[in-house]
Design a protein around this motif. Structure first.
Motif, PDB file in Angstrom:
ATOM      1  N   LYS A   1       0.804  -0.835   0.163  1.00  0.00           N
ATOM      2  CA  LYS A   1      -0.077   0.002   0.542  1.00  0.00           C
ATOM      3  C   LYS A   1       1.084   1.265  -0.363  1.00  0.00           C
ATOM      4  O   LYS A   1       0.184   2.014  -0.819  1.00  0.00           O
ATOM      5  N   ILE A   2       1.401   1.528   0.577  1.00  0.00           N
ATOM      6  CA  ILE A   2       2.891   2.192   0.618  1.00  0.00           C
ATOM      7  C   ILE A   2       3.035   3.164  -0.984  1.00  0.00           C
ATOM      8  O   ILE A   2       3.531   3.446  -1.046  1.00  0.00           O
ATOM      9  N   ASP A   3       3.770   1.534  -1.134  1.00  0.00           N
ATOM     10  CA  ASP A   3       3.567   1.495  -2.997  1.00  0.00           C
ATOM     11  C   ASP A   3       3.201   2.389  -3.310  1.00  0.00           C
ATOM     12  O   ASP A   3       3.488   2.878  -4.006  1.00  0.00           O
ATOM     13  N   GLU A   4       2.054   1.974  -3.611  1.00  0.00           N
ATOM     14  CA  GLU A   4       0.815   2.205  -4.193  1.00  0.00           C
ATOM     15  C   GLU A   4       0.346   3.753  -4.127  1.00  0.00           C
ATOM     16  O   GLU A   4       0.400   4.092  -5.261  1.00  0.00           O
ATOM     17  N   VAL A   5       0.562   4.260  -2.847  1.00  0.00           N
ATOM     18  CA  VAL A   5       0.050   5.335  -2.387  1.00  0.00           C
ATOM     19  C   VAL A   5       1.632   6.511  -3.249  1.00  0.00           C
ATOM     20  O   VAL A   5       1.484   7.651  -3.686  1.00  0.00           O
ATOM     21  N   VAL A   6       2.680   5.898  -2.790  1.00  0.00           N
ATOM     22  CA  VAL A   6       3.563   6.621  -3.533  1.00  0.00           C
ATOM     23  C   VAL A   6       3.478   6.708  -5.373  1.00  0.00           C
ATOM     24  O   VAL A   6       3.802   7.837  -5.877  1.00  0.00           O
ATOM     25  N   GLU A   7       2.992   5.976  -5.758  1.00  0.00           N
ATOM     26  CA  GLU A   7       3.080   5.665  -7.210  1.00  0.00           C
ATOM     27  C   GLU A   7       1.633   6.670  -7.874  1.00  0.00           C
ATOM     28  O   GLU A   7       1.965   6.940  -8.513  1.00  0.00           O
ATOM     29  N   ASP A   8       0.641   6.937  -7.089  1.00  0.00           N
ATOM     30  CA  ASP A   8      -0.261   7.162  -7.078  1.00  0.00           C
ATOM     31  C   ASP A   8       0.015   9.240  -6.666  1.00  0.00           C
ATOM     32  O   ASP A   8      -0.390   9.572  -7.643  1.00  0.00           O
ATOM     33  N   TYR A   9       0.931   8.951  -5.992  1.00  0.00           N
ATOM     34  CA  TYR A   9       1.170  10.748  -5.761  1.00  0.00           C
ATOM     35  C   TYR A   9       2.067  11.242  -6.944  1.00  0.00           C
ATOM     36  O   TYR A   9       2.562  12.588  -7.083  1.00  0.00           O
ATOM     37  N   ILE A  10       2.601  10.590  -7.444  1.00  0.00           N
ATOM     38  CA  ILE A  10       3.670  10.815  -8.719  1.00  0.00           C
ATOM     39  C   ILE A  10       3.187  10.625 -10.236  1.00  0.00           C
ATOM     40  O   ILE A  10       3.157  11.997 -11.144  1.00  0.00           O
ATOM     41  N   ASP A  11       1.604   9.981  -9.674  1.00  0.00           N
ATOM     42  CA  ASP A  11       1.135   9.788 -11.057  1.00  0.00           C
ATOM     43  C   ASP A  11       0.086  11.954 -10.803  1.00  0.00           C
ATOM     44  O   ASP A  11      -0.095  12.111 -12.223  1.00  0.00           O
ATOM     45  N   LYS A  12      -0.369  11.452 -10.279  1.00  0.00           N
ATOM     46  CA  LYS A  12      -0.957  13.146  -9.680  1.00  0.00           C
ATOM     47  C   LYS A  12      -0.344  14.015  -9.754  1.00  0.00           C
ATOM     48  O   LYS A  12      -0.963  15.117  -9.933  1.00  0.00           O
ATOM     49  N   THR A  13       0.689  14.047  -9.542  1.00  0.00           N
ATOM     50  CA  THR A  13       2.099  15.651  -9.376  1.00  0.00           C
ATOM     51  C   THR A  13       2.527  15.486 -10.500  1.00  0.00           C
ATOM     52  O   THR A  13       3.610  17.001 -10.006  1.00  0.00           O
ATOM     53  N   THR A  14       2.937  14.646 -11.090  1.00  0.00           N
ATOM     54  CA  THR A  14       3.741  14.789 -12.212  1.00  0.00           C
ATOM     55  C   THR A  14       2.864  15.190 -13.844  1.00  0.00           C
ATOM     56  O   THR A  14       2.090  14.664 -14.186  1.00  0.00           O
TER      57      THR A  14
END
Length: 81
Positions: A58-71
């Motif tokens: 879930k930590i990995d998913e949160v980081v990936e989601d954050y990168i996707d939404k802020t890039t």
């Protein structure tokens, strides 16, 4: 402005987890990456036997989601033959 990333802080005399510090740490992870100290220290060979495997994923998913939404891609190009 100084940001205190200490995850456990005293609030009203109790030790509490600070969501801002956790989120700030996740922000740092999005740039620096993360590793598992239990695997690095060879206590476990992989995640399969770990009770925290679900949370780590879930930590990995949160980081990936954050990168996707802020890039933001500002320019694009393509090669033509």
């Amino acid at each position: 402005m100084f940001v205190d990333n200490t995850v456990v802080k005293k609030f009203e005399g109790e030790d509490r987890y600070d969501r801002f510090a956790i989120a700030s740490t996740m922000f740092d992870v999005s740039f620096k990456g993360a590793t598992c100290s239990v695997i690095e220290s060879k206590v476990l060979k992989n995640c399969e036997g770990c009770n925290l495997k679900f949370l780590c994923k879930k930590i990995d998913e949160v980081v990936e989601d954050y990168i996707d939404k802020t890039t933001v891609v500002t320019n694009g190009f393509k090669f033509e033959n």
